[in-house]
Design a protein around this motif. Structure first.
Motif, PDB file in Angstrom:
ATOM      1  N   VAL A 157     -58.068  56.240 -71.575  1.00 32.61           N
ATOM      2  CA  VAL A 157     -58.907  55.570 -70.573  1.00 32.61           C
ATOM      3  C   VAL A 157     -59.290  54.177 -71.087  1.00 32.61           C
ATOM      4  CG1 VAL A 157     -59.785  57.695 -69.525  1.00 32.61           C
ATOM      5  CG2 VAL A 157     -61.012  56.685 -71.445  1.00 32.61           C
ATOM      6  N   SER A 175     -59.115  55.439 -78.037  1.00 34.56           N
ATOM      7  CA  SER A 175     -59.650  55.465 -76.671  1.00 34.56           C
ATOM      8  C   SER A 175     -59.019  56.508 -75.747  1.00 34.56           C
ATOM      9  CB  SER A 175     -59.616  54.072 -76.024  1.00 34.56           C
ATOM     10  OG  SER A 175     -58.307  53.617 -75.818  1.00 34.56           O
ATOM     11  N   LEU A 177     -59.802  60.150 -73.665  1.00 35.40           N
ATOM     12  CA  LEU A 177     -61.000  60.658 -72.991  1.00 35.40           C
ATOM     13  C   LEU A 177     -61.853  61.510 -73.923  1.00 35.40           C
ATOM     14  CD1 LEU A 177     -62.563  61.014 -70.274  1.00 35.40           C
ATOM     15  CD2 LEU A 177     -61.155  63.053 -69.902  1.00 35.40           C
ATOM     16  N   TYR A 210     -66.223  57.082 -67.968  1.00 33.93           N
ATOM     17  CA  TYR A 210     -65.033  57.740 -68.530  1.00 33.93           C
ATOM     18  C   TYR A 210     -64.625  58.948 -67.682  1.00 33.93           C
ATOM     19  CZ  TYR A 210     -65.731  54.753 -72.599  1.00 33.93           C
ATOM     20  OH  TYR A 210     -65.869  53.672 -73.425  1.00 33.93           O
TER      21      TYR A 210
END
Ligand code: ADP
Ligand code: ZN
Length: 292
Positions: A157, A175, A177, A210
């Protein structure tokens, strides 16, 4: 029909006895130590309960290919001692009953689909936001098992501009989730747990972003009809409206279905079975094992 349900987690094993309607008659919890210490305890619990079949909702990764010689094994987990653990064959052999296994989130998805929030849809994703992030996926009424099983927690994400840890906390990915949104990131990022962080803290805006990115991706990629969000962090009910609003912002009107545009509260929902999605799913797997 008396059925056994094992929720095999990384920290604890929850053993339950119930029926195919999801009624729970008995339960015992034991810590997850090494397989040599833990598996005999599970077998001993179920051994005198007269169960006809066992369903397992397990931490993974798992081998779910029914034609594989290692079906029902825990495979490459980083959890010490549990790599290549023959969890399902061991319990089948020890208890002399048929057994089926799926991921913890796959079982929860099955339960929500058959008996919970998703009774009226054909496509559903169950996501847990807890110690980790994981997703079980149902497409056209079937749990998705492809090469392995979905690893929905590890989609990549876009880091939130105000996130002080934009790379997140996954040992495998930058990065993803899970690395950005799992429960323990609150302690790591803000020095305060998700249970205690005040509702007006920026941390919740970031968390909602997120999870909304996940929802928007699921709606575009799979055209899923329902996203059930469970797990400890989702106990904070105020997250639901934040996630729904942000999902709509991210989609920008693109998935122009009436349900998305006007009833997103019917798409992004809490578990209909509350905290019992996993155990109910394991009971449903046991019933399937019995049917062969
Ligand atoms: P697990 O993933 O191990 O099955 P949980 O779903 O309870 O267990 O996830 C544990 C994580 O969820 C922890 O990071 C904890 O801080 C967080 N958590 C548990 N309960 C709550 C709550 N009521 N509110 C916010 N966060 C919670
Ligand atoms: Zn990851």
């Amino acid at each position: 029909m008396i059925l056994g349900a094992l929720e095999a987690g990384g920290t604890k094993m929850v053993c339950s006895v119930g029926d195919e309607q999801g009624h729970i008659l008995d339960r015992a919890v034991m810590p997850t130590l090494t397989p040599d210490e833990t598996l005999p305890g599970i077998a001993a619990y179920f051994g005198d309960k007269h169960i006809e079949a066992l369903g397992i909702a397990g931490f993974g990764p798992l081998d779910l290919n029914p034609n594989s010689s290692t079906y029902g094994y825990i495979t490459t987990t980083p959890k010490p001692g549990w790599q290549n653990c023959p969890l399902t064959p061991y319990l089948r052999e020890a208890l002399k009953v048929p057994a089926l296994i799926d991921t913890d989130v796959g079982a929860a998805a099955l339960a929500e689909f058959e008996m919970g929030a998703g009774k009226d849809v054909n496509n559903l994703i169950y996501v847990t936001v807890g110690t980790g992030v994981g997703g079980g996926v149902i497409v056209n009424g079937q749990l998705v098992h492809g090469l392995v099983h979905p690893e929905a927690g590890h989609i990549i994400v876009k880091p939130h501009p105000q996130d002080p840890n934009p790379e997140g906390f996954c040992p495998y990915h930058s990065s993803c989730l899970e690395g950005l949104a799992k429960g323990p990131t609150f302690d790591q990022r803000w020095g305060i747990s998700s249970k205690a962080l005040p509702q007006d803290h920026i941390g919740w805006v970031i968390e909602a972003d997120y999870l909304a990115q996940f929802c928007a991706n699921a709606l575009t990629m799979l055209s899923t009809e329902m996203i059930v969000l469970g797990g400890g962090v989702m106990q904070q009910q105020f997250l639901f409206p934040m996630i729904r609003k942000r999902t709509l912002e991210i989609l920008g009107g693109y998935v122009a279905h009436d349900k998305v545009l006007n009833h997103i509260d019917q798409i992004i929902v809490p578990p209909g079975l509350g905290v019992n999605s996993g155990v109910t799913g394991a009971l449903l797997l046991a019933a399937r094992a019995l049917k062969g």
